[in-house]
Design a protein around this motif. Structure first.
Motif, PDB file in Angstrom:
ATOM      1  N   MET A  22      49.194   6.079 -35.465  1.00  0.00           N
ATOM      2  CA  MET A  22      48.964   6.584 -34.241  1.00  0.00           C
ATOM      3  C   MET A  22      48.723   5.600 -33.094  1.00  0.00           C
ATOM      4  O   MET A  22      48.098   4.737 -33.153  1.00  0.00           O
ATOM      5  CB  MET A  22      47.987   7.495 -33.953  1.00  0.00           C
ATOM      6  N   LYS A  23      49.541   5.619 -31.958  1.00  0.00           N
ATOM      7  CA  LYS A  23      49.252   4.750 -30.670  1.00  0.00           C
ATOM      8  C   LYS A  23      48.401   5.469 -30.023  1.00  0.00           C
ATOM      9  O   LYS A  23      48.328   6.585 -29.458  1.00  0.00           O
ATOM     10  CB  LYS A  23      50.794   4.607 -30.064  1.00  0.00           C
ATOM     11  N   VAL A  24      47.541   4.415 -29.171  1.00  0.00           N
ATOM     12  CA  VAL A  24      46.457   4.803 -28.215  1.00  0.00           C
ATOM     13  C   VAL A  24      46.753   4.081 -26.841  1.00  0.00           C
ATOM     14  O   VAL A  24      47.206   3.029 -27.024  1.00  0.00           O
ATOM     15  CB  VAL A  24      45.138   4.173 -28.742  1.00  0.00           C
ATOM     16  N   VAL A  25      46.788   4.765 -25.872  1.00  0.00           N
ATOM     17  CA  VAL A  25      47.067   4.595 -24.578  1.00  0.00           C
ATOM     18  C   VAL A  25      45.757   4.780 -23.812  1.00  0.00           C
ATOM     19  O   VAL A  25      45.091   5.988 -23.712  1.00  0.00           O
ATOM     20  CB  VAL A  25      48.104   5.411 -23.720  1.00  0.00           C
ATOM     21  N   PHE A  26      45.193   3.745 -23.308  1.00  0.00           N
ATOM     22  CA  PHE A  26      43.973   3.782 -22.260  1.00  0.00           C
ATOM     23  C   PHE A  26      44.241   3.800 -21.100  1.00  0.00           C
ATOM     24  O   PHE A  26      45.084   2.849 -20.450  1.00  0.00           O
ATOM     25  CB  PHE A  26      42.961   2.586 -22.709  1.00  0.00           C
ATOM     26  N   TYR A  27      43.979   4.779 -20.329  1.00  0.00           N
ATOM     27  CA  TYR A  27      44.100   5.008 -18.767  1.00  0.00           C
ATOM     28  C   TYR A  27      42.660   4.547 -18.016  1.00  0.00           C
ATOM     29  O   TYR A  27      41.831   5.336 -18.257  1.00  0.00           O
ATOM     30  CB  TYR A  27      44.787   6.282 -18.275  1.00  0.00           C
ATOM     31  N   MET A  33      41.309  -2.485 -28.015  1.00  0.00           N
ATOM     32  CA  MET A  33      41.745  -2.005 -29.234  1.00  0.00           C
ATOM     33  C   MET A  33      43.128  -1.151 -28.921  1.00  0.00           C
ATOM     34  O   MET A  33      43.950  -0.539 -29.860  1.00  0.00           O
ATOM     35  CB  MET A  33      41.032  -1.408 -30.051  1.00  0.00           C
ATOM     36  N   ALA A  34      43.330  -0.557 -27.741  1.00  0.00           N
ATOM     37  CA  ALA A  34      44.356   0.269 -27.391  1.00  0.00           C
ATOM     38  C   ALA A  34      45.722  -0.544 -27.472  1.00  0.00           C
ATOM     39  O   ALA A  34      45.870  -1.715 -27.279  1.00  0.00           O
ATOM     40  CB  ALA A  34      44.194   0.684 -25.919  1.00  0.00           C
ATOM     41  N   ASP A  35      46.842   0.271 -27.685  1.00  0.00           N
ATOM     42  CA  ASP A  35      48.133  -0.148 -27.998  1.00  0.00           C
ATOM     43  C   ASP A  35      48.679  -0.698 -26.561  1.00  0.00           C
ATOM     44  O   ASP A  35      49.543  -1.446 -26.354  1.00  0.00           O
ATOM     45  CB  ASP A  35      49.162   0.767 -28.587  1.00  0.00           C
ATOM     46  N   MET A  36      48.247   0.179 -25.402  1.00  0.00           N
ATOM     47  CA  MET A  36      48.505  -0.071 -24.266  1.00  0.00           C
ATOM     48  C   MET A  36      47.630   0.494 -23.146  1.00  0.00           C
ATOM     49  O   MET A  36      47.111   1.255 -23.364  1.00  0.00           O
ATOM     50  CB  MET A  36      49.899   1.037 -23.723  1.00  0.00           C
ATOM     51  N   ILE A  37      47.384  -0.549 -22.121  1.00  0.00           N
ATOM     52  CA  ILE A  37      46.415  -0.095 -21.063  1.00  0.00           C
ATOM     53  C   ILE A  37      47.107   0.112 -19.721  1.00  0.00           C
ATOM     54  O   ILE A  37      47.887  -0.768 -19.245  1.00  0.00           O
ATOM     55  CB  ILE A  37      45.278  -1.371 -21.104  1.00  0.00           C
ATOM     56  N   LEU A  38      46.722   1.138 -19.181  1.00  0.00           N
ATOM     57  CA  LEU A  38      47.137   1.626 -17.972  1.00  0.00           C
ATOM     58  C   LEU A  38      46.121   1.644 -16.914  1.00  0.00           C
ATOM     59  O   LEU A  38      45.111   2.159 -17.112  1.00  0.00           O
ATOM     60  CB  LEU A  38      48.247   2.880 -17.853  1.00  0.00           C
ATOM     61  N   VAL A  39      46.438   1.373 -15.696  1.00  0.00           N
ATOM     62  CA  VAL A  39      45.475   1.421 -14.356  1.00  0.00           C
ATOM     63  C   VAL A  39      46.077   2.094 -13.426  1.00  0.00           C
ATOM     64  O   VAL A  39      47.354   2.359 -13.519  1.00  0.00           O
ATOM     65  CB  VAL A  39      45.018   0.090 -13.889  1.00  0.00           C
ATOM     66  N   ASN A  40      45.408   2.691 -12.173  1.00  0.00           N
ATOM     67  CA  ASN A  40      45.911   3.475 -11.427  1.00  0.00           C
ATOM     68  C   ASN A  40      46.209   2.819 -10.167  1.00  0.00           C
ATOM     69  O   ASN A  40      46.773   3.544  -9.358  1.00  0.00           O
ATOM     70  CB  ASN A  40      45.012   4.775 -11.155  1.00  0.00           C
ATOM     71  N   SER A  41      46.098   1.712 -10.052  1.00  0.00           N
ATOM     72  CA  SER A  41      46.506   0.569  -8.818  1.00  0.00           C
ATOM     73  C   SER A  41      46.535  -0.645  -9.283  1.00  0.00           C
ATOM     74  O   SER A  41      45.988  -1.159 -10.182  1.00  0.00           O
ATOM     75  CB  SER A  41      45.572   0.991  -7.750  1.00  0.00           C
ATOM     76  N   VAL A  80      50.441  -1.022 -14.206  1.00  0.00           N
ATOM     77  CA  VAL A  80      49.984   0.034 -13.229  1.00  0.00           C
ATOM     78  C   VAL A  80      50.697   1.380 -13.442  1.00  0.00           C
ATOM     79  O   VAL A  80      52.040   1.421 -13.383  1.00  0.00           O
ATOM     80  CB  VAL A  80      50.353  -0.383 -11.650  1.00  0.00           C
ATOM     81  N   LEU A  81      50.200   2.548 -13.484  1.00  0.00           N
ATOM     82  CA  LEU A  81      50.875   3.759 -13.584  1.00  0.00           C
ATOM     83  C   LEU A  81      50.345   4.904 -12.229  1.00  0.00           C
ATOM     84  O   LEU A  81      49.222   5.081 -12.235  1.00  0.00           O
ATOM     85  CB  LEU A  81      50.511   4.559 -14.779  1.00  0.00           C
ATOM     86  N   TYR A  82      51.189   4.889 -11.272  1.00  0.00           N
ATOM     87  CA  TYR A  82      50.752   5.480 -10.320  1.00  0.00           C
ATOM     88  C   TYR A  82      52.051   6.528  -9.770  1.00  0.00           C
ATOM     89  O   TYR A  82      52.984   5.898  -9.394  1.00  0.00           O
ATOM     90  CB  TYR A  82      50.288   4.899  -9.038  1.00  0.00           C
ATOM     91  N   PRO A  83      51.587   7.963  -9.555  1.00  0.00           N
ATOM     92  CA  PRO A  83      50.552   8.611  -9.894  1.00  0.00           C
ATOM     93  C   PRO A  83      50.431   8.915 -11.077  1.00  0.00           C
ATOM     94  O   PRO A  83      51.481   8.966 -11.926  1.00  0.00           O
ATOM     95  CB  PRO A  83      50.700   9.807  -8.904  1.00  0.00           C
TER      96      PRO A  83
END
Length: 101
Positions: free
Chosen positions: A1-6, A39-47, A70-73
């Protein structure tokens, strides 16, 4: 299982670190936040601002070349433009920080 942290903003920067006792209390929490975030497979932020704060805050992750994207919106707003759309939408709000309003 992949984990994405926002990540909206590192909790470490929002918490009080004013007294010695409070800093001792927060030290393991701040450490665990950084380790588990890494530990997350991918880290996303809002800006881009949050991305820079993330990089400056989590020094160990930066040293390991873990960079947030960056993932917006965060939510595809176009999905709400369809009249009479009955799609199921799930929104999870994990924390509201009054200091940032």
């Amino acid at each position: 299982m992949k984990v994405v942290f926002y990540c909206h903003f590192p909790d470490l920067l929002l918490a009080q670190h004013t007294t010695v006792l409070w800093r001792l209390y927060r030290k393991p929490i701040d450490f665990i936040e950084e380790i588990t975030t890494g530990m997350a497979d991918m880290i996303l932020v809002n800006s881009k601002f949050t991305a820079s704060m993330f990089t400056n805050t989590f020094k160990h992750l930066h040293a390991r070349e873990i960079q947030p994207a960056v993932l917006y919106p965060a939510v595809n707003m176009d999905q709400f433009d369809v009249p009479h759309s009955y799609k199921l939408n799930f929104l999870s709000i994990n924390r509201f920080e009054r200091k940032r309003t």
